[in-house]
Design a protein around this motif. Structure first.
Motif, short mmCIF file in Angstrom:
data_model
loop_
_atom_site.label_atom_id
_atom_site.label_comp_id
_atom_site.label_asym_id
_atom_site.label_seq_id
_atom_site.Cartn_x
_atom_site.Cartn_y
_atom_site.Cartn_z
N LEU A 75 28.04 42.50 40.90
CA LEU A 75 27.83 42.50 42.28
C LEU A 75 26.38 42.17 42.63
CD1 LEU A 75 29.94 45.85 43.01
CD2 LEU A 75 30.75 43.63 42.87
N ILE A 76 26.32 41.18 43.61
CA ILE A 76 24.77 40.59 43.74
C ILE A 76 24.60 41.00 45.33
CG2 ILE A 76 23.47 38.79 43.52
CD1 ILE A 76 25.48 37.67 41.64
N PRO A 77 23.91 41.83 45.72
CA PRO A 77 23.24 41.94 47.18
C PRO A 77 22.61 40.73 47.49
CG PRO A 77 22.75 43.86 45.86
CD PRO A 77 23.31 42.96 44.82
N GLY A 78 22.64 40.32 48.79
CA GLY A 78 21.86 39.20 49.05
C GLY A 78 21.67 39.15 50.74
N LEU A 79 20.80 38.28 50.91
CA LEU A 79 20.51 38.15 52.41
C LEU A 79 21.31 37.05 53.18
CD1 LEU A 79 16.33 38.50 52.50
CD2 LEU A 79 18.34 39.98 53.30
N ARG A 81 24.39 34.53 53.99
CA ARG A 81 25.64 35.06 54.37
C ARG A 81 25.73 36.36 55.39
NH1 ARG A 81 30.21 32.08 52.21
NH2 ARG A 81 29.29 30.26 50.85
N LYS A 82 24.69 36.34 56.23
CA LYS A 82 24.40 37.60 56.93
C LYS A 82 24.39 39.03 56.26
CE LYS A 82 26.84 35.42 60.75
NZ LYS A 82 27.66 35.63 61.74
N GLY A 83 23.70 38.93 54.85
CA GLY A 83 23.41 40.05 54.16
C GLY A 83 24.51 40.43 53.40
N SER A 84 25.42 39.60 53.08
CA SER A 84 26.58 39.69 52.10
C SER A 84 26.41 40.26 50.81
CB SER A 84 27.55 38.65 52.37
OG SER A 84 27.86 38.47 53.70
N THR A 85 27.18 40.72 50.26
CA THR A 85 27.26 41.03 48.73
C THR A 85 28.40 39.90 48.31
OG1 THR A 85 26.80 43.29 48.93
CG2 THR A 85 27.75 42.53 46.90
N ARG A 86 28.11 39.49 47.23
CA ARG A 86 28.96 38.38 46.52
C ARG A 86 29.21 39.06 44.91
NH1 ARG A 86 26.72 32.88 46.53
NH2 ARG A 86 25.86 33.59 48.65
N ALA A 87 30.33 38.65 44.61
CA ALA A 87 30.54 38.96 43.13
C ALA A 87 30.63 37.80 42.24
CB ALA A 87 32.20 39.57 43.26
N LEU A 88 30.14 37.96 41.08
CA LEU A 88 30.14 37.03 40.09
C LEU A 88 31.08 37.44 38.76
CD1 LEU A 88 28.92 34.40 38.89
CD2 LEU A 88 27.30 35.74 37.99
N ILE A 89 32.12 36.50 38.46
CA ILE A 89 32.97 36.94 37.61
C ILE A 89 32.54 36.13 36.27
CG2 ILE A 89 35.15 36.54 36.56
CD1 ILE A 89 36.19 36.78 39.24
N GLU A 90 32.09 36.65 35.02
CA GLU A 90 31.77 35.94 34.09
C GLU A 90 32.47 36.58 32.77
OE1 GLU A 90 29.02 33.98 33.15
OE2 GLU A 90 29.08 33.31 35.20
N ALA A 91 32.41 35.59 31.62
CA ALA A 91 32.93 36.14 30.50
C ALA A 91 34.36 36.52 30.19
CB ALA A 91 31.72 37.38 29.65
N VAL A 92 35.19 35.87 31.01
CA VAL A 92 36.67 36.16 31.04
C VAL A 92 37.09 35.68 29.59
CG1 VAL A 92 38.82 36.01 31.97
CG2 VAL A 92 36.66 35.85 33.64
N ARG A 93 37.93 36.65 29.05
CA ARG A 93 38.43 36.17 27.70
C ARG A 93 39.68 36.94 27.56
NH1 ARG A 93 34.33 33.73 27.84
NH2 ARG A 93 33.03 32.78 26.35
N VAL A 94 40.52 36.35 27.07
CA VAL A 94 41.69 37.00 26.58
C VAL A 94 42.07 36.74 24.78
CG1 VAL A 94 44.30 36.61 26.97
CG2 VAL A 94 42.96 36.41 28.89
N HIS A 95 42.32 37.96 24.30
CA HIS A 95 42.67 37.78 22.80
C HIS A 95 43.62 36.85 22.53
CE1 HIS A 95 43.87 39.01 18.80
NE2 HIS A 95 42.75 39.66 18.69
N SER A 96 43.52 36.06 21.32
CA SER A 96 44.43 34.97 20.95
C SER A 96 45.84 35.38 21.13
CB SER A 96 44.12 34.25 19.77
OG SER A 96 43.85 35.12 18.92
N SER A 97 46.21 36.70 20.73
CA SER A 97 47.57 37.17 20.63
C SER A 97 47.89 37.47 22.07
CB SER A 97 47.43 38.52 19.89
OG SER A 97 46.96 39.46 20.53
N ALA A 98 47.17 37.32 23.13
CA ALA A 98 47.75 37.73 24.40
C ALA A 98 47.49 36.53 25.28
CB ALA A 98 46.85 38.92 24.93
N ARG A 99 47.20 35.31 24.70
CA ARG A 99 47.35 34.19 25.87
C ARG A 99 48.59 33.65 26.13
NH1 ARG A 99 42.45 32.04 21.83
NH2 ARG A 99 40.94 33.15 22.77
N GLY A 100 48.87 33.37 27.18
CA GLY A 100 49.96 32.80 27.55
C GLY A 100 50.87 33.76 28.16
N THR A 101 50.45 34.92 28.34
CA THR A 101 51.40 36.23 28.73
C THR A 101 51.03 36.60 30.24
OG1 THR A 101 49.46 37.90 28.42
CG2 THR A 101 50.98 37.39 26.55
N GLY A 102 50.12 35.76 31.02
CA GLY A 102 49.81 36.10 32.30
C GLY A 102 48.65 36.96 32.29
#
Length: 158
Positions: A75-79, A81-102
């Motif tokens: 979560l990144i508070p900022g000035l 966009r009228k003082g909005s907080t934005r969210a940053l998604i990083e390092a998304v990983r799915v184990h190889s055994s669970a890929r393709g499952t949704g």
């Protein structure tokens, strides 16, 4: 684990999860070049910083006692966009055994809902330019390629 609706529990990562998390980070051609799953020392230091910061949400998806996915939501508070907080998604990983499952979709949906719950005005993410499959995935989930990103490495490649 072939079902498109694999059951999992979403929870905050603990220090005991580090080995599994780093292994997932290293489990592709790009990650294999930049991660060191045999030496968790730098990851332990990073984990302490993440755990101590209330704006960081390092999450794991767990199925039958095994970690099968992860992401970090910042979560990144900022000035702007009228003082909005934005969210940053990083390092998304799915184990190889669970890929393709949704699971990847469900991880991103969790992050979006948590961002709404935290009253963020915007959710953003970055993806390495070489990860074209990931780009299509994010676009299917409603993300738009809207900016050009730049990075400056402050450490020599190891």
């Amino acid at each position: 684990m072939t079902s498109a609706s694999v059951d999992f529990t979403m929870r905050r990562a603990t220090r005991d999860d580090l080995g599994a998390l780093v292994a997932m980070l290293a489990d592709d051609a790009l990650g294999a070049r930049r991660e060191s799953p045999d030496d968790l020392t730098p990851y332990e230091t990073a984990f302490t910083h993440i755990a101590d910061d209330p704006h960081q949400h390092l999450m794991v998806a767990e199925h039958e006692g095994r970690i099968i996915g992860t992401l970090q939501l910042t979560l990144i508070p900022g000035l702007s966009r009228k003082g909005s907080t934005r969210a940053l998604i990083e390092a998304v990983r799915v184990h190889s055994s669970a890929r393709g499952t949704g699971l990847g979709t469900r991880l991103i949906e969790w992050a979006i809902e948590e961002s709404r719950r935290q009253d963020c005005a915007l959710v953003q993410l970055t993806s390495d330019a070489t990860r074209t499959d990931a780009h299509r995935f994010y676009e299917r989930l409603g993300f738009e390629a809207s900016h050009v990103g730049f990075k400056l490495s402050l450490h020599s490649a190891s």
